[in-house]
Design a protein around this motif. Structure first.
Motif, PDB file in Angstrom:
ATOM      1  N   SER A  68       0.845  -1.188   0.000  1.00  0.00           N
ATOM      2  CA  SER A  68       0.000   0.000   0.000  1.00  0.00           C
ATOM      3  C   SER A  68       0.881   1.238   0.000  1.00  0.00           C
ATOM      4  O   SER A  68       1.749   1.390   0.873  1.00  0.00           O
ATOM      5  CB  SER A  68      -0.919   0.016   1.222  1.00  0.00           C
ATOM      6  OG  SER A  68      -1.673   1.212   1.287  1.00  0.00           O
ATOM      7  N   PRO A  70       1.731   5.384   0.188  1.00  0.00           N
ATOM      8  CA  PRO A  70       1.210   6.598   0.852  1.00  0.00           C
ATOM      9  C   PRO A  70       0.552   7.523  -0.156  1.00  0.00           C
ATOM     10  O   PRO A  70       0.996   7.646  -1.296  1.00  0.00           O
ATOM     11  CB  PRO A  70       2.470   7.228   1.452  1.00  0.00           C
ATOM     12  CG  PRO A  70       3.611   6.677   0.669  1.00  0.00           C
ATOM     13  CD  PRO A  70       3.206   5.305   0.236  1.00  0.00           C
ATOM     14  N   SER A  97       1.721  10.905   8.805  1.00  0.00           N
ATOM     15  CA  SER A  97       0.641   9.947   9.077  1.00  0.00           C
ATOM     16  C   SER A  97       0.583   8.845   8.021  1.00  0.00           C
ATOM     17  O   SER A  97       0.290   7.688   8.350  1.00  0.00           O
ATOM     18  CB  SER A  97      -0.709  10.683   9.151  1.00  0.00           C
ATOM     19  OG  SER A  97      -1.048  11.253   7.895  1.00  0.00           O
ATOM     20  N   GLU A  98       0.897   9.174   6.777  1.00  0.00           N
ATOM     21  CA  GLU A  98       0.856   8.155   5.732  1.00  0.00           C
ATOM     22  C   GLU A  98       2.015   7.175   5.862  1.00  0.00           C
ATOM     23  O   GLU A  98       1.854   5.974   5.629  1.00  0.00           O
ATOM     24  CB  GLU A  98       0.862   8.816   4.356  1.00  0.00           C
ATOM     25  CG  GLU A  98      -0.490   9.352   3.942  1.00  0.00           C
ATOM     26  CD  GLU A  98      -1.507   8.224   3.804  1.00  0.00           C
ATOM     27  OE1 GLU A  98      -1.362   7.386   2.899  1.00  0.00           O
ATOM     28  OE2 GLU A  98      -2.438   8.174   4.631  1.00  0.00           O
ATOM     29  N   GLU A 100       3.430   6.372   8.662  1.00  0.00           N
ATOM     30  CA  GLU A 100       3.070   5.549   9.817  1.00  0.00           C
ATOM     31  C   GLU A 100       2.026   4.502   9.427  1.00  0.00           C
ATOM     32  O   GLU A 100       2.069   3.355   9.898  1.00  0.00           O
ATOM     33  CB  GLU A 100       2.551   6.433  10.945  1.00  0.00           C
ATOM     34  CG  GLU A 100       3.633   7.305  11.574  1.00  0.00           C
ATOM     35  CD  GLU A 100       3.071   8.425  12.435  1.00  0.00           C
ATOM     36  OE1 GLU A 100       1.826   8.471  12.610  1.00  0.00           O
ATOM     37  OE2 GLU A 100       3.866   9.267  12.915  1.00  0.00           O
ATOM     38  N   ARG A 101       1.105   4.885   8.548  1.00  0.00           N
ATOM     39  CA  ARG A 101       0.065   3.934   8.121  1.00  0.00           C
ATOM     40  C   ARG A 101       0.661   2.772   7.341  1.00  0.00           C
ATOM     41  O   ARG A 101       0.351   1.605   7.612  1.00  0.00           O
ATOM     42  CB  ARG A 101      -0.986   4.656   7.265  1.00  0.00           C
ATOM     43  CG  ARG A 101      -2.084   3.730   6.729  1.00  0.00           C
ATOM     44  CD  ARG A 101      -3.074   4.473   5.856  1.00  0.00           C
ATOM     45  NE  ARG A 101      -2.445   4.978   4.634  1.00  0.00           N
ATOM     46  CZ  ARG A 101      -2.252   4.228   3.528  1.00  0.00           C
ATOM     47  NH1 ARG A 101      -2.608   2.958   3.514  1.00  0.00           N
ATOM     48  NH2 ARG A 101      -1.695   4.769   2.458  1.00  0.00           N
ATOM     49  N   VAL A 102       1.533   3.074   6.357  1.00  0.00           N
ATOM     50  CA  VAL A 102       2.037   1.988   5.511  1.00  0.00           C
ATOM     51  C   VAL A 102       3.030   1.103   6.258  1.00  0.00           C
ATOM     52  O   VAL A 102       3.238  -0.055   5.874  1.00  0.00           O
ATOM     53  CB  VAL A 102       2.673   2.531   4.207  1.00  0.00           C
ATOM     54  CG1 VAL A 102       1.651   3.298   3.385  1.00  0.00           C
ATOM     55  CG2 VAL A 102       3.901   3.383   4.490  1.00  0.00           C
ATOM     56  N   TYR A 103       3.639   1.632   7.340  1.00  0.00           N
ATOM     57  CA  TYR A 103       4.589   0.834   8.108  1.00  0.00           C
ATOM     58  C   TYR A 103       3.947   0.196   9.342  1.00  0.00           C
ATOM     59  O   TYR A 103       4.618  -0.570  10.055  1.00  0.00           O
ATOM     60  CB  TYR A 103       5.793   1.679   8.523  1.00  0.00           C
ATOM     61  CG  TYR A 103       6.910   1.607   7.509  1.00  0.00           C
ATOM     62  CD1 TYR A 103       7.885   0.611   7.594  1.00  0.00           C
ATOM     63  CD2 TYR A 103       6.965   2.498   6.441  1.00  0.00           C
ATOM     64  CE1 TYR A 103       8.893   0.523   6.641  1.00  0.00           C
ATOM     65  CE2 TYR A 103       7.964   2.417   5.492  1.00  0.00           C
ATOM     66  CZ  TYR A 103       8.924   1.426   5.590  1.00  0.00           C
ATOM     67  OH  TYR A 103       9.912   1.322   4.647  1.00  0.00           O
ATOM     68  N   ALA A 104       2.671   0.477   9.571  1.00  0.00           N
ATOM     69  CA  ALA A 104       1.998  -0.118  10.736  1.00  0.00           C
ATOM     70  C   ALA A 104       1.962  -1.641  10.587  1.00  0.00           C
ATOM     71  O   ALA A 104       1.526  -2.182   9.571  1.00  0.00           O
ATOM     72  CB  ALA A 104       0.580   0.432  10.855  1.00  0.00           C
ATOM     73  N   HIS A 118      10.030  11.101   7.256  1.00  0.00           N
ATOM     74  CA  HIS A 118       9.013  11.234   8.301  1.00  0.00           C
ATOM     75  C   HIS A 118       9.279  12.476   9.157  1.00  0.00           C
ATOM     76  O   HIS A 118       8.344  13.169   9.587  1.00  0.00           O
ATOM     77  CB  HIS A 118       9.023   9.967   9.162  1.00  0.00           C
ATOM     78  CG  HIS A 118       8.013   9.957  10.254  1.00  0.00           C
ATOM     79  ND1 HIS A 118       8.249  10.476  11.512  1.00  0.00           N
ATOM     80  CD2 HIS A 118       6.737   9.485  10.285  1.00  0.00           C
ATOM     81  CE1 HIS A 118       7.181  10.323  12.269  1.00  0.00           C
ATOM     82  NE2 HIS A 118       6.244   9.720  11.556  1.00  0.00           N
TER      83      HIS A 118
END
Length: 335
Positions: A68, A70, A97-98, A100-104, A118
Motif C-alpha cells: 500500500s 502513501p 501519518s501516511e 506511519e500507516r504503511v509501516y503499521a 518522516h
C-alpha cells in the motif's frame, strides 16, 4: 468492485486529462512489475525492466512495505519535476501519518531515509527525488514519446464517444463490463473494491499504459477541492516498448502509411486534388485513392464547388495532429 458516485455537479466537472502525467504513469509501471497475474503479456517486459532498473531506484520499494503506497505520492504534473514538486508540497503532518500507516504492523524498522522523510528532513526528499529520477530514466524516458502518442489517441477516442453518445456511454467505453446506473459508475468485479464519492469535486480521467488491473484512484484527503483522479488501463494491452532503430519516424505514418500521413499534414487549409498531387509529388489518381480511404475513416471531408473538389481535415484529425512532435514542413512522403 469499484463504484464511483456522481452528483449532478460532477457530470459537469467530468474531464479527460489533456496530456499524460509522468509520476502516475511511473507508479503504474512499478506496480506492474509486481503483478504476477500478467505473465503472458507483461512477463518479458517485467523481466527486462527489472534487470535494467538501477540500484538508485530501490528506495521506492521502501514506500510500499506491505503493498500500500502513501497517498502523498498521488500527484499529477506534466513533467516529472512538476509532479515531484507537488509531492514535496504535501503538508508534513500528512507525510508523517501516511508513512506511519504503511509501516503499521510491518514488523521491522523503516530505513534511515524513510525516517528522515518522516521527520521532514532534506535527506529523505533527496533520496526520494533521486530514486524517482533513476526509475523514470530507465522505465519511462525511452518510451515517453510513445506514451504521449497513445494518450492523444485515447483522448481523441474519448472525445468522439462523448460527442456521439454522451458521458455515461463514454465512461462505460473506457472499462468493458462497467455500467452507469443511477449516477453510479460501477466497475466489474475483480477491479479492487470500494466506493468513491465525488461530492461535487468532479472527476479527471487519466489513461495509463503500463497497468492492466482495476482503476487507480487519487483521492487526496488534504485537498478537498481537488478533483478525484481515476487512472484506468488503456492502450493495446501490451507494455510500450522503445521503437527499434530504423522504425517509422512519426506515429501517424506507422498507422496510415507515409503518403496518407503526409497528405493530412498538407491540409492546414482546404486543398484540391491537383494541389495535393503537386505538393506530394504523386499522381492525381493516387491522391484520389488516398482521400477516399481517409474520408471513409472519418479523417477528412470532401466538398465540390463547381468543377473543383476540396479536401479538409476533420476535427478528429486535428486532435491526432495536435502537438505532434513529428510535425514537419516537408510534406513529401518518405521512401
Amino acid at each position: 468492485m469499484v463504484r464511483v458516485h456522481f452528483s449532478v455537479e460532477d457530470w459537469g466537472r467530468l474531464r479527460f486529462a489533456p496530456r499524460p502525467s509522468p509520476v502516475p504513469e511511473l507508479h503504474a509501471a512499478l506496480l506492474m512489475l509486481g503483478a504476477p497475474h500478467e505473465g503472458l503479456l507483461f512477463g518479458r517486459w517485467r523481466a527486462r525492466t527489472a534487470r535494467a532498473l538501477p540500484a538508485g531506484a530501490e528506495p521506492l520499494a521502501d514506500l510500499v512495505p506491505a503493498g500500500s503506497a502513501p497517498v502523498f505520492l498521488d500527484v499529477l504534473g506534466e513533467t516529472r519535476q512538476e509532479g515531484f514538486a507537488a509531492m514535496q508540497a504535501t503538508a508534513p503532518e500528512l507525510v508523517r501519518s501516511e508513512l506511519e500507516r504503511v509501516y503499521a504492523g510491518h514488523g521491522g524498522p523503516a530505513p534511515a531515509w524513510v525516517r528522515s522523510l518522516h521527520a521532514g528532513g532534506p535527506e529523505g526528499w533527496r533520496t526520494l527525488a533521486g530514486a524517482q529520477r533513476a526509475a523514470y530514466e530507465t522505465v519511462l524516458a525511452p518510451v515517453w514519446g510513445l506514451v504521449q502518442d497513445l494518450h492523444r489517441a485515447e483522448f481523441a477516442r474519448h472525445a468522439l464517444a462523448l460527442a456521439e453518445d454522451g458521458p455515461a456511454a463514454a465512461l462505460t467505453a473506457l472499462a468493458p463490463g462497467s455500467v452507469v446506473e443511477g449516477g453510479v459508475w460501477t466497475w466489474p468485479a475483480g477491479s479492487g473494491g470500494g466506493d468513491v464519492r465525488l461530492g461535487g469535486r468532479g472527476l479527471v480521467l487519466l489513461p495509463t499504459f503500463h497497468w492492466r488491473g482495476g482503476p487507480l484512484v487519487q483521492d487526496r484527503p488534504d485537498q478537498p477541492d481537488r478533483p478525484v483522479v481515476l487512472a484506468y488501463p488503456a492502450g493495446p494491452g501490451l507494455p510500450p516498448v522503445p521503437e527499434a532503430p530504423g522504425g517509422p519516424e512519426e506515429p501517424l505514418a506507422g498507422v496510415l502509411g507515409t503518403t496518407r500521413a503526409a497528405l493530412l499534414r498538407a491540409l492546414p487549409t482546404p486543398r484540391t486534388t491537383t494541389e495535393l498531387a503537386r505538393t506530394l509529388g504523386v499522381s492525381a489518381a493516387t491522391v484520389s485513392g488516398h482521400t477516399t480511404a481517409l474520408r471513409t475513416a472519418g479523417l477528412l471531408t470532401t466538398t465540390r464547388t463547381g468543377r473543383s473538389v476540396h479536401h479538409t481535415r476533420t476535427a478528429i484529425t486535428e486532435l491526432l495532429l495536435r502537438h505532434d512532435p513529428s510535425g514537419t514542413s516537408d510534406t513529401r512522403p518518405r521512401p
